[in-house]
Design a protein around this motif. Structure first.
Motif, short mmCIF file in Angstrom:
data_model
loop_
_atom_site.label_atom_id
_atom_site.label_comp_id
_atom_site.label_asym_id
_atom_site.label_seq_id
_atom_site.Cartn_x
_atom_site.Cartn_y
_atom_site.Cartn_z
N LEU A 113 75.00 7.38 27.25
CA LEU A 113 75.59 5.94 28.10
C LEU A 113 74.76 6.68 29.06
CD1 LEU A 113 75.45 3.54 26.95
CD2 LEU A 113 77.82 3.58 27.72
N THR A 114 75.56 7.46 30.18
CA THR A 114 75.20 7.95 31.14
C THR A 114 73.69 8.21 31.51
OG1 THR A 114 77.78 8.93 31.28
CG2 THR A 114 76.15 9.36 33.04
N PRO A 115 73.29 8.55 30.94
CA PRO A 115 71.75 8.71 31.55
C PRO A 115 71.11 7.22 31.05
CG PRO A 115 71.85 10.06 29.74
CD PRO A 115 73.33 9.89 30.07
N SER A 116 71.12 6.57 29.94
CA SER A 116 71.04 5.86 29.70
C SER A 116 71.24 5.03 30.93
CB SER A 116 71.42 5.19 28.69
OG SER A 116 71.01 6.00 27.03
N ILE A 117 72.26 4.63 31.48
CA ILE A 117 72.50 3.43 31.94
C ILE A 117 71.94 4.39 34.07
CG2 ILE A 117 74.38 2.50 33.59
CD1 ILE A 117 75.93 2.90 31.76
N TYR A 118 72.27 5.07 34.26
CA TYR A 118 71.32 5.21 35.52
C TYR A 118 70.20 5.22 35.51
CZ TYR A 118 68.73 8.17 38.85
OH TYR A 118 67.56 8.67 39.96
N LEU A 119 69.04 5.21 34.18
CA LEU A 119 67.58 4.86 34.00
C LEU A 119 67.68 3.63 33.88
CD1 LEU A 119 66.61 7.62 30.90
CD2 LEU A 119 65.46 7.69 33.32
N TRP A 120 68.05 2.93 33.00
CA TRP A 120 68.35 1.73 33.54
C TRP A 120 68.25 1.20 34.86
CZ3 TRP A 120 66.28 -2.58 31.55
CH2 TRP A 120 66.98 -3.85 31.33
N MET A 121 69.69 1.52 35.47
CA MET A 121 69.95 0.53 37.17
C MET A 121 68.90 0.87 37.99
SD MET A 121 73.76 0.75 37.96
CE MET A 121 73.53 2.94 37.66
N HIS A 130 61.24 3.26 43.12
CA HIS A 130 60.82 3.94 42.37
C HIS A 130 59.42 4.77 42.80
CE1 HIS A 130 60.57 0.35 39.32
NE2 HIS A 130 61.96 0.92 38.94
N PRO A 131 59.35 4.88 44.25
CA PRO A 131 58.27 5.60 44.65
C PRO A 131 59.20 6.79 44.98
CG PRO A 131 58.20 3.80 45.77
CD PRO A 131 59.61 3.41 44.95
N LEU A 132 58.11 8.47 45.09
CA LEU A 132 58.83 9.20 45.27
C LEU A 132 59.25 9.09 46.97
CD1 LEU A 132 59.43 12.06 44.44
CD2 LEU A 132 57.46 13.06 45.81
N GLN A 133 60.84 9.82 46.59
CA GLN A 133 62.13 8.84 48.58
C GLN A 133 62.74 10.14 48.87
OE1 GLN A 133 64.36 5.63 48.20
NE2 GLN A 133 62.17 5.37 46.63
N ASP A 134 63.67 10.31 49.18
CA ASP A 134 64.43 11.26 50.06
C ASP A 134 65.97 11.12 49.04
OD1 ASP A 134 63.04 12.76 51.59
OD2 ASP A 134 63.97 11.36 53.53
N GLY A 135 66.01 9.82 48.21
CA GLY A 135 67.19 8.90 47.65
C GLY A 135 67.14 9.94 46.63
N LEU A 136 66.01 9.90 45.93
CA LEU A 136 65.77 10.46 44.49
C LEU A 136 65.94 11.87 43.96
CD1 LEU A 136 62.36 7.97 42.92
CD2 LEU A 136 65.09 8.12 42.75
N ILE A 137 65.23 12.07 45.21
CA ILE A 137 65.35 14.23 45.28
C ILE A 137 67.05 14.91 45.96
CG2 ILE A 137 64.56 16.03 46.45
CD1 ILE A 137 61.94 14.26 46.93
N LEU A 151 71.22 6.31 50.39
CA LEU A 151 72.19 6.59 49.78
C LEU A 151 72.44 5.24 48.51
CD1 LEU A 151 74.56 5.38 53.25
CD2 LEU A 151 74.38 7.98 51.97
N LEU A 152 71.27 4.66 48.93
CA LEU A 152 71.36 3.60 47.63
C LEU A 152 71.02 4.71 46.43
CD1 LEU A 152 71.84 0.58 45.99
CD2 LEU A 152 68.80 0.48 46.92
N GLY A 153 69.98 5.62 46.94
CA GLY A 153 69.74 6.42 45.78
C GLY A 153 71.14 7.21 44.72
N LEU A 154 72.38 7.92 45.94
CA LEU A 154 72.99 8.27 45.66
C LEU A 154 73.68 7.16 44.75
CD1 LEU A 154 73.94 10.45 48.94
CD2 LEU A 154 73.58 11.74 46.47
N LEU A 155 74.16 6.46 45.32
CA LEU A 155 74.73 6.08 44.40
C LEU A 155 75.02 5.29 42.98
CD1 LEU A 155 77.85 3.98 45.97
CD2 LEU A 155 75.97 1.80 46.35
N VAL A 156 74.05 4.89 43.30
CA VAL A 156 73.24 4.49 41.36
C VAL A 156 73.83 5.84 40.59
CG1 VAL A 156 71.31 4.22 40.35
CG2 VAL A 156 71.40 2.35 42.47
N MET A 157 72.78 7.32 40.82
CA MET A 157 73.16 7.82 40.62
C MET A 157 74.83 8.35 40.15
SD MET A 157 74.46 11.37 40.74
CE MET A 157 74.88 12.18 42.65
#
Length: 315
Positions: free
Chosen positions: A68-76, A84-91, A265-271
């Motif tokens: 469920l953890t990776p699934s919820i991360y993918l869904w959010m 969606h675009p490659l950015q500092d938040g994802l990296i 920070l949004l990318g960090l928060l979702v993860m």
């Protein structure tokens, strides 16, 4: 525990992760996965989800077998189109998760030099993309001392070496290119503190406010339940979850004080929210929690449709 509710079936199903990956890919395609930046962003998102699979396998953050953890991360992430675009938040999110995985390996080890060195190395590499990540370094040391019981003089210096090592190579590169001003400029960003004015928050649009509101609201519900029932977990798992909850609080606090860094920070928060939410949905079985899970899926689906509708209106 009853396991016939919808949330429990989803939490324990072998098809949850593949379905989540498929839906996330569809959402990416709805915005345009065919562009290079979004294709790379999709790849980093998938890598982060894989790291969550490995982290759960190695450290058992949930008492039952669940993806469920990776699934919820993918869904959010799929429903939040600005990620969606490659950015500092994802990296940065991917590197911070790698640092979690390594940091957890040091739990109650007296000779945890290697995992702590590599954990802080990941944190240091992440700070090359987002300098404010260095603010978390003192808290990482506090985690090793309080939650993980692995801080010694040797591990302290291993942590400092891992944190500084990326900057050692960075300084050498800029000295070679005779552009050392860029190196010092990187650290100047740490003291650039945006004044706290009401106008700084008026720049957020409805989508951004809705996104952060949904993530924080559902995470608060899950966190309160996790704290109240933490005695059901092993001490080891409890310490890991406390660490993640503390990180969550720090991320929200930094976002509130410095909204200029909202995107990263949004990318960090979702993860960081994914394991808190998955722990809640996987280990509860009541009508209320089942309704909260359905509402969680529905609200993020509505958010994705709102993102798609907004983009169509701009064409």
């Amino acid at each position: 525990m009853r396991s016939n509710r919808f949330q429990n079936k989803v939490a324990t199903s072998n098809f949850t992760l593949p379905v989540a990956a498929f839906l996330t890919t569809l959402l990416w395609c709805a915005e345009g996965i065919y562009t290079l930046d979004r294709l790379l962003g999709w790849g980093v998102c998938g890598l982060t989800a894989y790291f969550w699979v490995e982290t759960n396998n190695a450290h058992s953050l949930i008492r039952i077998r669940s993806r469920l953890t990776p699934s919820i991360y993918l869904w959010m992430t799929g429903c939040i189109f600005c990620l969606h675009p490659l950015q500092d938040g994802l990296i940065v999110s991917c590197l911070v998760l790698a640092s979690y995985y390594l940091l957890f390996k040091s739990y109650q080890q007296t000779e945890a030099v290697s995992p702590i060195f590599h954990s802080f190395l990941c944190l240091g590499i992440g700070s090359l993309f987002f300098p404010q990540l260095l603010f978390f370094a003192p808290f990482y040391l506090w985690y090793t001392a309080v939650y993980l019981r692995s801080l010694t003089w040797r591990t302290f210096w291993a942590a400092m070496t891992g944190l500084i090592l990326p900057y050692w190579f960075m300084a050498g590169y800029f000295l070679y290119t005779e552009d050392f001003g860029r190196f010092t400029g990187h650290f100047r960003e740490l003291i650039l503190f945006q004044p706290i004015y009401y106008e700084n928050y008026r720049n957020f649009d409805f989508l951004q406010i809705s996104t952060i509101g949904l993530v924080i609201a559902f995470t608060i519900i899950a966190a309160l339940h996790g704290i109240r029932t933490s005695f059901n977990d092993k001490i080891r798992t409890r310490m890991f979850l406390y660490l993640i909850l503390t990180q969550e609080l720090l991320i929200v606090l930094l976002m509130a004080l410095q909204p200029v860094h909202f995107q990263v920070l949004l990318g960090l928060l979702v993860m960081n929210s994914a394991p808190i939410l998955s722990h809640y949905f996987a280990l509860t079985s009541k009508r209320f929690t089942d309704a909260v899970f359905i509402l969680f899926l529905f609200m993020f689906a509505a958010l994705s449709f709102l993102n798609i509708w907004t983009q169509w209106l701009t064409f």
